[in-house]
Structures are given as C-alpha cells and as structure tokens.
Write a protein that holds these residues in place. Structure first.
Motif, PDB file in Angstrom:
ATOM      1  N   VAL A  20     -30.334   2.036   5.932  1.00  0.00           N
ATOM      2  CA  VAL A  20     -30.153   2.598   4.594  1.00  0.00           C
ATOM      3  C   VAL A  20     -30.531   1.567   3.524  1.00  0.00           C
ATOM      4  CG1 VAL A  20     -28.404   3.405   2.955  1.00  0.00           C
ATOM      5  CG2 VAL A  20     -28.455   4.310   5.280  1.00  0.00           C
ATOM      6  N   LEU A  21     -30.120   0.319   3.720  1.00  0.00           N
ATOM      7  CA  LEU A  21     -30.515  -0.725   2.777  1.00  0.00           C
ATOM      8  C   LEU A  21     -32.031  -0.891   2.748  1.00  0.00           C
ATOM      9  CD1 LEU A  21     -27.837  -3.490   3.381  1.00  0.00           C
ATOM     10  CD2 LEU A  21     -28.165  -2.144   1.315  1.00  0.00           C
ATOM     11  N   GLY A  22     -32.654  -0.824   3.911  1.00  0.00           N
ATOM     12  CA  GLY A  22     -34.107  -0.951   3.979  1.00  0.00           C
ATOM     13  C   GLY A  22     -34.818   0.174   3.263  1.00  0.00           C
ATOM     14  N   ILE A  23     -34.324   1.390   3.433  1.00  0.00           N
ATOM     15  CA  ILE A  23     -34.932   2.527   2.732  1.00  0.00           C
ATOM     16  C   ILE A  23     -34.754   2.376   1.225  1.00  0.00           C
ATOM     17  CG2 ILE A  23     -34.722   5.014   2.355  1.00  0.00           C
ATOM     18  CD1 ILE A  23     -34.047   5.245   5.358  1.00  0.00           C
ATOM     19  N   THR A  24     -33.581   1.925   0.809  1.00  0.00           N
ATOM     20  CA  THR A  24     -33.339   1.707  -0.617  1.00  0.00           C
ATOM     21  C   THR A  24     -34.277   0.646  -1.173  1.00  0.00           C
ATOM     22  OG1 THR A  24     -31.014   2.291  -0.309  1.00  0.00           O
ATOM     23  CG2 THR A  24     -31.591   1.123  -2.326  1.00  0.00           C
ATOM     24  N   PHE A  25     -34.417  -0.459  -0.457  1.00  0.00           N
ATOM     25  CA  PHE A  25     -35.306  -1.523  -0.922  1.00  0.00           C
ATOM     26  C   PHE A  25     -36.750  -1.068  -0.975  1.00  0.00           C
ATOM     27  CE2 PHE A  25     -32.448  -5.294   0.488  1.00  0.00           C
ATOM     28  CZ  PHE A  25     -31.654  -5.104  -0.626  1.00  0.00           C
ATOM     29  N   SER A  26     -37.172  -0.302   0.023  1.00  0.00           N
ATOM     30  CA  SER A  26     -38.590   0.056   0.070  1.00  0.00           C
ATOM     31  C   SER A  26     -38.954   1.178  -0.900  1.00  0.00           C
ATOM     32  CB  SER A  26     -38.996   0.447   1.494  1.00  0.00           C
ATOM     33  OG  SER A  26     -38.320   1.599   1.905  1.00  0.00           O
ATOM     34  N   THR A  27     -37.975   1.963  -1.357  1.00  0.00           N
ATOM     35  CA  THR A  27     -38.299   3.047  -2.290  1.00  0.00           C
ATOM     36  C   THR A  27     -38.012   2.681  -3.738  1.00  0.00           C
ATOM     37  OG1 THR A  27     -36.150   4.074  -1.921  1.00  0.00           O
ATOM     38  CG2 THR A  27     -37.997   4.878  -0.599  1.00  0.00           C
ATOM     39  N   VAL A  39     -38.766  -4.625   6.710  1.00  0.00           N
ATOM     40  CA  VAL A  39     -38.149  -5.512   7.698  1.00  0.00           C
ATOM     41  C   VAL A  39     -36.723  -5.056   7.993  1.00  0.00           C
ATOM     42  CG1 VAL A  39     -37.359  -7.871   8.113  1.00  0.00           C
ATOM     43  CG2 VAL A  39     -39.605  -7.480   7.106  1.00  0.00           C
ATOM     44  N   PHE A  40     -35.984  -4.657   6.955  1.00  0.00           N
ATOM     45  CA  PHE A  40     -34.617  -4.164   7.162  1.00  0.00           C
ATOM     46  C   PHE A  40     -34.615  -2.900   8.016  1.00  0.00           C
ATOM     47  CE2 PHE A  40     -31.446  -5.965   3.882  1.00  0.00           C
ATOM     48  CZ  PHE A  40     -31.874  -7.247   4.140  1.00  0.00           C
ATOM     49  N   ILE A  41     -35.573  -2.019   7.784  1.00  0.00           N
ATOM     50  CA  ILE A  41     -35.651  -0.800   8.587  1.00  0.00           C
ATOM     51  C   ILE A  41     -35.891  -1.156  10.060  1.00  0.00           C
ATOM     52  CG2 ILE A  41     -37.008   1.290   9.011  1.00  0.00           C
ATOM     53  CD1 ILE A  41     -37.448   1.421   5.957  1.00  0.00           C
ATOM     54  N   ALA A  42     -36.760  -2.118  10.302  1.00  0.00           N
ATOM     55  CA  ALA A  42     -37.055  -2.526  11.681  1.00  0.00           C
ATOM     56  C   ALA A  42     -35.842  -3.172  12.343  1.00  0.00           C
ATOM     57  CB  ALA A  42     -38.240  -3.489  11.694  1.00  0.00           C
TER      58      ALA A  42
END
Length: 64
Positions: A20-27, A39-42
């Motif tokens: 969830v943090l990775g999706i937030t960062f990437s969007t 990277v967080f998503i991975a």
C-alpha cells in the motif's frame, strides 16, 4: 486480551502495508519518489509470498 498472531499472518500484514505504501508513493508522489514506490511494491510482494509459504507449511504440518 493480548492475542498473538501466527507468524505467517505477521508477514502477510507487513507485506500488505508495504505494498500500500508503494502504491501511494508511485501514484501520488510520482515525480519525487516514484521509483521508491516500485521497490516498496516488490518488497511487499516478497513479504506476502513468504507469509503464504509459511502458511502452506503450517497447514501441511497440521494435516500430518
């Protein structure tokens, strides 16, 4: 009322939170930390896979 979670659930919950943090960062912060979000998503996916593997091993031990 301190109920402890099974070890596999901890890994799954941590994985979901990191994803969830990775999706937030990437969007939302695509310009500044977009690659960090990927990277967080991975890493979150890795934790999720580890948790599911631990669950499968625990279920196999219960069946024996």
């Amino acid at each position: 009322m301190s109920e402890r979670l099974e070890p596999y659930r901890k890994f799954i919950f941590i994985g979901i939170i990191i994803i969830v943090l990775g999706i937030t960062f990437s969007t939302t912060m695509k310009d500044t930390v977009g690659s960090l979000g990927i990277v967080f998503i991975a890493v979150g996916g890795l934790f999720f896979i580890i948790g599911m593997s631990k669950k499968r091993k625990e279920d196999e031990q219960k069946d024996k």
